[in-house]
Design a protein around this motif. Structure first.
Motif, short mmCIF file in Angstrom:
data_model
loop_
_atom_site.label_atom_id
_atom_site.label_comp_id
_atom_site.label_asym_id
_atom_site.label_seq_id
_atom_site.Cartn_x
_atom_site.Cartn_y
_atom_site.Cartn_z
N LEU A 83 -7.82 2.37 0.63
CA LEU A 83 -7.16 1.21 0.03
C LEU A 83 -7.56 -0.02 0.84
N SER A 84 -8.33 -0.91 0.22
CA SER A 84 -8.91 -2.00 0.99
C SER A 84 -9.11 -3.23 0.13
N GLY A 85 -9.24 -4.36 0.79
CA GLY A 85 -9.58 -5.61 0.11
C GLY A 85 -11.07 -5.86 0.10
N ALA A 86 -11.86 -4.91 0.56
CA ALA A 86 -13.32 -5.06 0.55
C ALA A 86 -13.85 -5.06 -0.89
N VAL A 90 -18.40 -1.64 -1.85
CA VAL A 90 -18.25 -1.16 -0.47
C VAL A 90 -17.23 -0.03 -0.42
N ILE A 91 -16.12 -0.21 -1.11
CA ILE A 91 -15.07 0.82 -1.13
C ILE A 91 -15.62 2.13 -1.71
N ASP A 92 -16.35 2.02 -2.84
CA ASP A 92 -16.90 3.21 -3.47
C ASP A 92 -17.93 3.90 -2.57
N LEU A 109 -9.41 2.54 -3.86
CA LEU A 109 -8.68 1.49 -4.55
C LEU A 109 -8.80 0.15 -3.84
N GLN A 110 -8.74 -0.91 -4.64
CA GLN A 110 -8.65 -2.25 -4.08
C GLN A 110 -7.20 -2.66 -3.91
N LYS A 111 -6.93 -3.45 -2.89
CA LYS A 111 -5.60 -4.01 -2.72
C LYS A 111 -5.33 -5.03 -3.83
N PRO A 112 -4.06 -5.24 -4.17
CA PRO A 112 -2.87 -4.65 -3.59
C PRO A 112 -2.59 -3.26 -4.16
N ALA A 113 -1.80 -2.48 -3.45
CA ALA A 113 -1.46 -1.14 -3.89
C ALA A 113 -0.56 -1.21 -5.13
N ASN A 114 -0.69 -0.20 -5.97
CA ASN A 114 0.12 -0.09 -7.18
C ASN A 114 0.93 1.20 -7.10
N SER A 115 2.25 1.10 -7.25
CA SER A 115 3.11 2.25 -7.08
C SER A 115 2.80 3.37 -8.07
#
Length: 405
Positions: A83-86, A90-92, A109-115
């Motif tokens: 879980l990152s803002g990158a 890059v995340i993948d 996943l990209q930030k922000p987190a989703n419940s």
């Protein structure tokens, strides 16, 4: 929710608090938090292995990639969520590296987190089959390691076949894939990743493969008696099985024994290291294609020579793996890859099966790309034959066996 231990690496206080609250809201209360890689490593040294690590990447000081390497090298997490803002690419890429290191990556996943998304990933982990588990260390199953090849072969009755449905957008059941499990009397239900190394060491893949084929054709024949036509079944085969001089004869005999039309059997060719086919193996495949059997290129795009194989061998079906499909609804690059594969398949007159459809978003994205046949947890999990028959009956009763459109 089942008691889970989750480690969260996040250096932003607000994000850390939000994740903690989301986990608590989803029934996870054993939450370990760390604001640096160093603190996370110290926590792991005290508490030991966790069920899930949620890892940020961009941090002051050592980045999150160092923790991922630490988790993999020391087997300190059963699963990983990135879980990152990158940037998404890059995340993948970090997720792909983590998989190559042996970690079970539940999501990138990209930030922000989703419940809601977080809950889906937690359930995927608890389901236990959405992602193949990491291969166990040898001491974990001494009962299996102690068995001789003859003793392993005597356990054939415990090798059970589960079936995962493949459906069209119109609702019609297009067929099933046969997936082997080991129903061990003391260890419980084992996935292929947990017992294949033992089978391979004992050189028993031939026996296992023929056992799965026979069970799958028996189910197909049973469906014919109940519904009036055979159920199309797909069975995985390794290229080295084609080297057997009696391969074609045994396939033909099995079809005749169960009275299943050749067109209702799909052989999914599994990509293995150095698995180039020789002329005899190619000839065996051609005989079966002439007979009417279907041939699928499994995990298209992941093997060393997939594209070359597609040009050389008589495939009738292309199977896209879950790595390309999972999360496609939110990932334009994945959608582009899948769209390209579908266009190529149509031009080559190939059927397409898409694996790993796990959300309504994935399904809707596929609808926009051409409505291929689908397979995945959003459709149905792999299930025993009796449960599959009930699943089919329930769908028929609900009017879901309409034609593919």
């Amino acid at each position: 929710m089942h008691s889970l231990t989750v480690l969260v690496l996040e250096d932003h206080p607000f994000q850390l608090m939000a994740l903690h609250q989301m986990l608590n809201a989803n029934g996870v209360f054993d939450v370990l938090t760390a604001e640096s890689v160093e603190a996370a490593c110290q926590t792991l040294s005290r508490r030991g292995r966790v069920d899930i690590a949620i890892c940020d990447l961009q941090m002051d000081g050592t980045d999150g990639l160092a923790l991922i390497r630490h988790l993999a090298d020391n087997d300190l997490a059963a699963a990983l969520i990135i879980l990152s803002g990158a940037e998404p690419c890059v995340i993948d890429s970090v997720g792909e590296l983590a998989r190559q290191l042996g970690l079970n990556v539940l999501g990138c996943l990209q930030k922000p987190a989703n419940s809601l998304v977080l809950l889906q990933l937690l359930r995927r982990y608890l389901d236990g089959e959405a992602i193949e588990p990491r291969l166990p260390q040898e001491p974990q199953y001494p009962q299996l390691l102690a068995l001789s090849a003859a003793q392993l072969a005597d356990c054939k009755a415990q090798w059970v076949v589960h079936y995962q449905p493949k459906v069209c957008f119109g609702g019609k059941l297009a067929g099933v894939e046969a997936l082997v499990r080991w129903q061990h009397p003391t260890l419980g239900l084992l996935s292929p990743a947990q017992f294949f190394p033992v089978i391979e060491r004992a050189n028993l893949f031939d026996i296992l493969s023929w056992h799965v084929l026979d069970q799958a054709l028996a189910l197909s024949a049973q469906h014919r008696l109940a519904k009036g036509r055979a159920l199309p079944v797909a069975v995985n085969i390794e290229p080295k099985l084609l080297a057997r001089s009696d391969f074609r004869q045994r396939i033909t005999a099995a079809l005749e024994r169960h009275k299943v039309p050749a067109s209702d059997l799909t052989l999914e060719l599994v990509e293995t290291q150095g698995s180039t086919l020789d002329n005899l193996q190619l000839e065996a495949l051609l005989h079966l294609r002439i007979l009417g059997c279907q041939l699928s290129i499994d995990d298209f795009g992941l093997g060393e020579s997939n594209l070359q194989r597609l040009l050389e061998l008589p495939f009738s079906e292309l199977k896209l793996p879950s790595e390309f499909v999972r999360g496609m609804g939110q990932d334009g690059k994945k959608a582009a890859v899948v769209a390209g594969a579908l266009i190529m398949a149509r031009r080559m007159n190939l059927k397409v099966v898409v694996e790993g459809v796990e959300s309504a978003d994935d399904l809707l994205a596929l609808k926009d790309l051409g409505r291929p046949v689908m397979q995945g947890y959003f459709i149905a999990r792999p299930m025993p034959g009796a449960e599959l028959c009930s699943w089919i009956s329930a769908r028929t009763g609900a009017g879901l066996e309409s034609s593919c459109k």
